[in-house]
Design a protein around this motif. Structure first.
Motif, PDB file in Angstrom:
ATOM      1  N   VAL A  77       0.543  -0.834  -0.101  1.00 28.27           N
ATOM      2  CA  VAL A  77       0.325  -0.151  -0.142  1.00 28.27           C
ATOM      3  C   VAL A  77       0.623   0.983   0.014  1.00 28.27           C
ATOM      4  N   ARG A  78       0.640   2.512  -1.183  1.00 25.81           N
ATOM      5  CA  ARG A  78       1.971   3.448  -1.331  1.00 25.81           C
ATOM      6  C   ARG A  78       0.089   4.342  -0.730  1.00 25.81           C
ATOM      7  N   GLU A  79      -0.521   4.719  -1.164  1.00 29.18           N
ATOM      8  CA  GLU A  79      -1.577   5.455  -0.629  1.00 29.18           C
ATOM      9  C   GLU A  79      -2.884   5.040  -0.239  1.00 29.18           C
ATOM     10  N   VAL A  80      -3.620   5.603   0.696  1.00 33.02           N
ATOM     11  CA  VAL A  80      -5.012   5.475   1.464  1.00 33.02           C
ATOM     12  C   VAL A  80      -5.278   7.011   1.160  1.00 33.02           C
ATOM     13  N   THR A  81      -6.865   6.798   0.333  1.00 38.58           N
ATOM     14  CA  THR A  81      -7.250   7.535   0.647  1.00 38.58           C
ATOM     15  C   THR A  81      -9.241   7.291   1.025  1.00 38.58           C
ATOM     16  N   GLU A  82      -9.577   7.900   2.373  1.00 39.94           N
ATOM     17  CA  GLU A  82     -10.484   7.780   2.607  1.00 39.94           C
ATOM     18  C   GLU A  82     -11.364   8.765   2.283  1.00 39.94           C
ATOM     19  N   THR A  83     -13.063   8.173   1.825  1.00 40.45           N
ATOM     20  CA  THR A  83     -13.637   9.086   1.088  1.00 40.45           C
ATOM     21  C   THR A  83     -14.865   9.350   2.401  1.00 40.45           C
ATOM     22  N   GLU A  84     -15.752  10.607   1.331  1.00 44.91           N
ATOM     23  CA  GLU A  84     -16.548  10.927   2.609  1.00 44.91           C
ATOM     24  C   GLU A  84     -17.971  10.086   2.811  1.00 44.91           C
ATOM     25  N   ASP A  85     -18.145   8.805   1.952  1.00 48.38           N
ATOM     26  CA  ASP A  85     -19.428   8.229   2.385  1.00 48.38           C
ATOM     27  C   ASP A  85     -18.273   6.848   2.700  1.00 48.38           C
ATOM     28  N   GLY A  86     -17.103   6.406   3.130  1.00 50.08           N
ATOM     29  CA  GLY A  86     -17.168   5.262   3.961  1.00 50.08           C
ATOM     30  C   GLY A  86     -15.960   4.686   2.892  1.00 50.08           C
ATOM     31  N   ARG A  87     -15.543   5.052   1.625  1.00 52.39           N
ATOM     32  CA  ARG A  87     -15.028   4.019   1.226  1.00 52.39           C
ATOM     33  C   ARG A  87     -13.629   3.966   0.680  1.00 52.39           C
ATOM     34  N   TYR A  88     -12.364   3.071   0.266  1.00 56.25           N
ATOM     35  CA  TYR A  88     -11.170   3.048   0.505  1.00 56.25           C
ATOM     36  C   TYR A  88     -10.706   3.707  -0.723  1.00 56.25           C
ATOM     37  N   GLU A  89     -10.089   4.662  -0.925  1.00 59.18           N
ATOM     38  CA  GLU A  89      -9.234   3.961  -2.573  1.00 59.18           C
ATOM     39  C   GLU A  89      -7.496   4.116  -1.992  1.00 59.18           C
ATOM     40  N   LEU A  90      -7.187   3.064  -3.080  1.00 61.64           N
ATOM     41  CA  LEU A  90      -5.926   2.784  -2.660  1.00 61.64           C
ATOM     42  C   LEU A  90      -5.081   2.715  -4.137  1.00 61.64           C
ATOM     43  N   VAL A  91      -3.903   3.352  -3.749  1.00 55.83           N
ATOM     44  CA  VAL A  91      -2.812   2.669  -5.348  1.00 55.83           C
ATOM     45  C   VAL A  91      -2.113   2.423  -3.982  1.00 55.83           C
ATOM     46  N   THR A  92      -1.861   0.789  -5.077  1.00 54.50           N
ATOM     47  CA  THR A  92      -0.693  -0.402  -4.113  1.00 54.50           C
ATOM     48  C   THR A  92       0.250  -0.353  -5.751  1.00 54.50           C
ATOM     49  N   VAL A  93       0.993  -1.080  -5.308  1.00 57.68           N
ATOM     50  CA  VAL A  93       2.373  -1.448  -5.671  1.00 57.68           C
ATOM     51  C   VAL A  93       2.473  -3.325  -5.618  1.00 57.68           C
ATOM     52  N   GLY A  94       2.861  -3.899  -6.679  1.00 51.91           N
ATOM     53  CA  GLY A  94       3.128  -5.522  -6.675  1.00 51.91           C
ATOM     54  C   GLY A  94       4.043  -5.998  -6.378  1.00 51.91           C
ATOM     55  N   ALA A  95       4.556  -6.530  -5.298  1.00 52.52           N
ATOM     56  CA  ALA A  95       5.698  -6.348  -4.254  1.00 52.52           C
ATOM     57  C   ALA A  95       6.403  -8.267  -5.088  1.00 52.52           C
TER      58      ALA A  95
END
Length: 228
Positions: A80-98
């Motif tokens: 997980v590189r970035e985590v953003t929580e949205t107003e409706d409770g969702r999460y937007e992630l940016v991940t990188v394969g390892a």
């Protein structure tokens, strides 16, 4: 000894080094993200990351609790590189394969709403590729040329093709128009030489078919991280 790893089953295959954005809305996977965020507080530095296992589903879009037979045996850790929580409770992630892993079982005693896998390292991800016989260089050059030709036929834009054989092998596997089973076979290739050899055969066949019968809709190369 197998290690515990949270699992995120998907209908697609993640390859080492490739960026995977995710929109997390299911309650069980929101719990997974919350656990990762809470666990990050125990890490020694901000440069450290936590991850989970992305493993492809064999059929359909859902996996029953503890049903490891519905999952492919080899997956890829997503950092997980970035985590953003949205107003409706969702999460937007940016991940990188390892690194890749082999799924050997499910930890039924984990007590998590999401699957927690028991995994072991898989493949040569931590080893330097052996090119003592020159075969790797020959395959790298051949796949690079064929991939350029494939991109030309499909009018694929995007990132510059890497000059590292292993990186190229994973990028080609992710960028080609393949079904999940074909991508999974490339993920499970034991080493870079085997993967490049398989990709060379696929590229030759696909280019011939595309030139004979027409191209599929244009796409772009998947995003490759600037650094790990």
């Amino acid at each position: 000894m197998p290690q515990r790893l949270p699992l995120f089953p998907l209908g697609s295959v993640l390859f080492p080094g490739l960026v995977l954005p995710l929109n997390v809305f299911e309650p069980r996977y929101r719990s997974l993200v919350q656990d990762l965020v809470a666990g990050a507080e125990d890490l020694e530095s901000e440069e450290d990351v936590r991850g989970f296992g992305v493993v492809a589903i064999k059929a359909g879009h859902e996996v029953g609790e503890g049903n490891v037979s519905a999952l492919h045996a080899v997956g890829c850790v997503a950092l997980v590189r970035e985590v953003t929580e949205t107003e409706d409770g969702r999460y937007e992630l940016v991940t990188v394969g390892a690194s890749r892993f082999r799924l050997v079982g499910i930890d039924d005693a984990a007590g998590t709403p999401y699957l927690t896998g028991l995994v072991e390292p898989f493949g040569d991800d931590d080893e330097e590729d052996d090119d003592s016989d020159g075969r790797l260089t020959v395959l790298f050059d051949a796949v690079s040329r064929r991939f350029d030709e494939y991109r030309e036929v499909l009018d694929i834009g995007g990132a510059q093709v890497p000059d590292d054989p292993r990186v190229l092998s994973y990028l080609v596997a992710a960028a080609m128009v393949l079904d999940t089973e074909q991508r999974q076979r490339l993920l499970e290739a034991p080493d870079t030489v085997t993967r490049l050899q398989a990709e060379l055969e696929v590229l030759r066949r696909e280019i011939a078919l595309l030139r004979a019968f027409g191209a599929v809709p244009a796409t772009e190369l998947p995003e490759w991280p600037v650094s790990n």
